[in-house]
Motif scaffolding. Structure first.
Motif, PDB file in Angstrom:
ATOM      1  N   PRO A 201       0.753  -0.970  -0.627  1.00 37.41           N
ATOM      2  CA  PRO A 201       0.016  -0.157   0.244  1.00 37.41           C
ATOM      3  C   PRO A 201       0.421   0.936  -0.431  1.00 37.41           C
ATOM      4  CG  PRO A 201       0.254  -0.993   1.881  1.00 37.41           C
ATOM      5  CD  PRO A 201       0.796  -1.722   1.249  1.00 37.41           C
ATOM      6  N   ASN A 202       2.350   1.232   0.835  1.00 30.90           N
ATOM      7  CA  ASN A 202       3.149   2.013   0.532  1.00 30.90           C
ATOM      8  C   ASN A 202       3.488   2.289  -1.410  1.00 30.90           C
ATOM      9  OD1 ASN A 202       2.959   2.882   3.104  1.00 30.90           O
ATOM     10  ND2 ASN A 202       3.154   0.955   2.934  1.00 30.90           N
ATOM     11  N   ASN A 203       2.865   1.943  -1.936  1.00 31.36           N
ATOM     12  CA  ASN A 203       3.835   1.504  -3.206  1.00 31.36           C
ATOM     13  C   ASN A 203       2.668   1.555  -4.210  1.00 31.36           C
ATOM     14  OD1 ASN A 203       5.270   2.195  -5.438  1.00 31.36           O
ATOM     15  ND2 ASN A 203       5.974  -0.052  -5.677  1.00 31.36           N
ATOM     16  N   VAL A 204       1.516   3.070  -4.430  1.00 31.51           N
ATOM     17  CA  VAL A 204      -0.139   2.772  -5.157  1.00 31.51           C
ATOM     18  C   VAL A 204      -0.038   4.208  -6.027  1.00 31.51           C
ATOM     19  CG1 VAL A 204      -1.744   2.249  -4.654  1.00 31.51           C
ATOM     20  CG2 VAL A 204      -0.903   1.284  -3.698  1.00 31.51           C
ATOM     21  N   ASN A 205      -0.242   4.044  -6.787  1.00 31.35           N
ATOM     22  CA  ASN A 205      -0.423   5.274  -8.005  1.00 31.35           C
ATOM     23  C   ASN A 205      -1.888   5.816  -7.708  1.00 31.35           C
ATOM     24  OD1 ASN A 205       2.031   5.953  -9.199  1.00 31.35           O
ATOM     25  ND2 ASN A 205       1.464   3.803 -10.288  1.00 31.35           N
ATOM     26  N   GLU A 222       5.225   8.644  -1.082  1.00 32.59           N
ATOM     27  CA  GLU A 222       5.865   9.957  -1.277  1.00 32.59           C
ATOM     28  C   GLU A 222       5.308   9.976   0.619  1.00 32.59           C
ATOM     29  OE1 GLU A 222       5.625  11.241  -5.188  1.00 32.59           O
ATOM     30  OE2 GLU A 222       4.850  12.722  -3.501  1.00 32.59           O
ATOM     31  N   MET A 223       3.915   9.485   1.428  1.00 37.73           N
ATOM     32  CA  MET A 223       4.045   9.697   2.360  1.00 37.73           C
ATOM     33  C   MET A 223       5.129   9.515   3.670  1.00 37.73           C
ATOM     34  SD  MET A 223       0.417   7.353   3.129  1.00 37.73           S
ATOM     35  CE  MET A 223       1.622   5.284   2.867  1.00 37.73           C
ATOM     36  N   ILE A 224       4.861  10.577   4.759  1.00 27.25           N
ATOM     37  CA  ILE A 224       5.466  10.717   5.834  1.00 27.25           C
ATOM     38  C   ILE A 224       5.279   9.734   6.535  1.00 27.25           C
ATOM     39  CG2 ILE A 224       5.819  11.777   7.257  1.00 27.25           C
ATOM     40  CD1 ILE A 224       4.960  14.760   5.471  1.00 27.25           C
ATOM     41  N   THR A 248      -4.964   8.487   5.198  1.00 21.04           N
ATOM     42  CA  THR A 248      -3.643   8.146   5.682  1.00 21.04           C
ATOM     43  C   THR A 248      -3.118  10.121   4.594  1.00 21.04           C
ATOM     44  OG1 THR A 248      -3.547   7.280   2.900  1.00 21.04           O
ATOM     45  CG2 THR A 248      -2.944   5.763   5.187  1.00 21.04           C
ATOM     46  N   GLY A 249      -4.013  10.708   4.337  1.00 18.20           N
ATOM     47  CA  GLY A 249      -3.405  11.923   4.024  1.00 18.20           C
ATOM     48  C   GLY A 249      -3.753  12.507   2.882  1.00 18.20           C
TER      49      GLY A 249
END
Length: 628
Positions: A201-205, A222-224, A248-249
């Motif tokens: 989920p930390n590499n989804v367009n 690009e999430m912090i 998630t922002g």
């Protein structure tokens, strides 16, 4: 597996273009009241129900996906936990130093959720509402004090979410949760995909469009704070329960939405959310005495903004009107650079016209500066700009420098005139906008009158100490006063909580300098050309009019989609015609009156009194135009 709620919040599993209604098979034995959510029930005991779904799915009623209404995938979660400022790009966009790692979270009302095809209802057509594209995940089992490395054990699946936000402004400073919790402010869906459907989920367009225009486009890498880190942070503060939604922002590209807009969000591996956004006729602001959260009190911030803008009009119009009386005095006393002119009266009129051309030229780009950098910021820059250039006018000598500084004053003040009414509209309750404009624009007449009557006496007061240089005294005095007013604006027009906000003045000042010096070159070229050809005042007027027409044609060609409907509007034709006498007054009487009065043998005091009377007439014309 793709799981959705549809029609009357029935539970379904989606396979290709078909949705299978499985809720009846799984939960037919349960009492299903109003508060019952089959999705939450499924999530809580998914390991129990999953074999039943996989073994008997094709025995369940099937419907074409295109024929059903998809609802929010969780009817009403226990809580919606949101991450503020969780993308570096959004942090830069908002010009803040804090991030989700330090701020933690905020909560949204569960009642704000709507389905993927539902309508966002914006409660006030006079406030700004923004879209925020976000990846969300749903908690699968009770989580407390979970470490990041174990976080995915507690996640059920992923979905899309749009965080609709009411933006604060110079008057309204509502708390974040309030601004994000209006009914319909959380479109969610179109369904939940179970966690195994998305490898990382930390590499989804993700992409969000408004009316087909791409507004936000990002990869979640690009999430912090990662998905797992958010679970760790939040579970150490509160107990996360099955069905809770964690969002998630948002990345950069946040922008406004308006009546009739169509918003489309797509997340890789999940699907598409389409939504529309009409206005609700109701307004947030309540009439005085009716109580409620937005009840009006005595002195409001918009009153302060009115007062500051009123003072802005007074000092800016004194600054620009000084030229006429000062030039008249210089002609009468044959001092400085005007003593050498063969036709000083015509030169005085020309100076006024060049100033007028300057402030008119920057009004159109000034409006764009206000839209981009903020109306309040541009207004403050304009007043400080006017103070600096007016002060410099009293410090330098020579005809060319005098003309250039007067033109620069007009160029800087032009952006004030194109942003003050926008600021009034932004901060004032709708029913009082007309009153605010009338109050503020009264400063125009007052400034003109003060300058034309008082300037000769100021010169006379300083003549014993400054001699023939006494003409500089009004510029030095008003330059200082204008800078003081600019400082007052900066202090008292800023919104609450300003100390923790970051605000940049460099970029707008740079853009204004770039635009002003371009126009300064054009105007000074016009000055040298008219002076060399010895053109009459009437001819110069025709030249300026022709340039104005060419400028309008250029704007129409360059911005036809934006200004075309406005220029062609029959409803606005009356306003165009009404402003002709106002502009005629400002140009003809406000500047050429120096030459006219002198030709009839009038002195400085007669000139001032005559202009003051014209100002009063203009005020009577202009006040209704600024009213309701």
């Amino acid at each position: 597996m793709k799981l959705a709620l549809f029609d009357d919040f029935q539970l379904g599993v989606i396979v290709d273009d078909v949705i299978y209604e499985i809720g009846s098979r799984l939960f037919g034995h349960l009492h299903q009241g109003v508060s019952f959510c089959p999705m939450t029930q499924l999530i809580a005991e998914f390991d129990v129900y999953r074999p039943e779904i996989e073994n008997h799915l094709h025995e369940c009623p099937a419907y074409a996906l295109a024929d059903v209404r998809l609802r929010q995938p969780v009817k009403k979660p226990g809580k919606i936990v949101a991450a503020p400022v969780n993308y570096v790009s959004h942090q830069k966009e908002m010009k803040v130093e804090h991030t989700a790692r330090g701020l933690g979270f905020f909560l949204k009302a569960p009642s704000s959720i709507i389905g993927p095809g539902d309508t966002i209802v914006l409660p006030d057509p006079n406030r700004r509402f923004d879209h925020e594209l976000e990846l969300a995940f749903v908690i699968g089992k009770t989580a407390k004090n979970v470490k990041a490395e174990n976080a995915y054990e507690y996640i059920f699946g992923y979905t899309g979410l749009i965080d609709v936000t009411l933006r604060p402004d110079d008057v309204h400073h509502e708390e974040r949760c309030l601004r994000k919790s209006f009914d319909t402010f959380t479109p969610m869906g179109p369904w939940i995909v179970t966690k195994e459907e998305i490898d990382d989920p930390n590499n989804v367009n993700m992409v969000l469009t408004v009316n087909g225009e791409v507004r936000q486009k990002v990869n979640t890498k690009e999430m912090i704070c990662s998905v797992a880190e958010l679970v760790e942070i939040y579970s150490h503060i509160m107990t996360l329960e099955p069905g809770d939604v964690i969002t998630t922002g948002t990345p950069d590209g946040v922008g406004p939405i308006h009546d009739g807009d169509v918003i489309r969000m797509e997340i890789e591996g999940i699907g598409v959310i389409p939504s529309t956004s009409p206005w609700l006729p109701a307004r947030l602001h309540c009439d005085k005495g009716k109580g409620g959260l937005f009840m009006e009190r005595g002195w409001e911030r918009y009153h302060t903004v009115w007062l500051m803008l009123f003072l802005g009009w007074v000092v800016s119009y004194i600054d620009r009107t000084l030229t006429g009386p000062v030039v008249t005095w210089m002609i009468e006393n044959k001092v400085e650079f005007l003593a050498e002119s063969s036709n000083p009266h015509a030169l005085g009129g020309l100076l006024g016209s060049l100033f007028f051309a300057g402030y008119m030229l920057t009004q159109f780009p000034g409006g764009y500066f206000g839209d981009k950098f903020g109306y309040r910021v541009i207004v403050i820059i304009s007043i400080i700009w006017a103070g600096v250039t007016t002060l410099l006018t009293g410090l330098v000598g020579g005809l060319v420098a005098f003309i250039a500084l007067r033109v620069l004053t007009g160029l800087g003040e032009g952006v004030f005139y194109s942003n003050d009414r926008s600021l009034i509209t932004q901060v004032t309750p709708p029913e009082k906008v007309g009153l605010g404009m009338g109050v503020v624009l009264t400063g125009l007449t007052l400034g003109l009158t003060i300058a034309t009557i008082a300037t000769p006496y100021v010169i006379q007061l300083f003549q014993p100490s400054m001699g023939t240089h006494a003409w500089k005294a009004p510029f030095l005095l008003m330059g200082a006063i204008t800078l003081i007013v600019g400082a007052m604006m900066y202090k008292w027009m800023r919104p609450d909580g300003f100390a923790v906000q970051s605000e940049s003045y460099g970029p707008p000042v740079g853009r204004l300098l770039q635009t002003s010096f371009l126009f300064l070159i054009i105007i000074m070229t016009l000055y040298y050309a008219t002076n060399a050809m010895q053109l009459s005042p009437a001819t110069i007027g025709l030249v300026l009019t022709a340039l104005a027409v060419l400028y309008i044609v250029y704007i129409y060609k360059a911005k036809s989609e934006e200004v075309g409907p406005i220029l062609k509007s029959r409803n606005l034709l009356f306003l165009y015609l009404s402003f002709i006498p106002v502009l005629w007054h400002l140009w003809f009487y406000g500047f050429w009156s120096v030459a006219i009065v002198q030709d009839f043998g009038g002195g400085t005091l007669v000139s001032a009194a005559l202009i003051a009377s014209f100002n009063a007439v203009a005020g009577l014309i202009g006040f209704p135009l600024g009213g309701d």
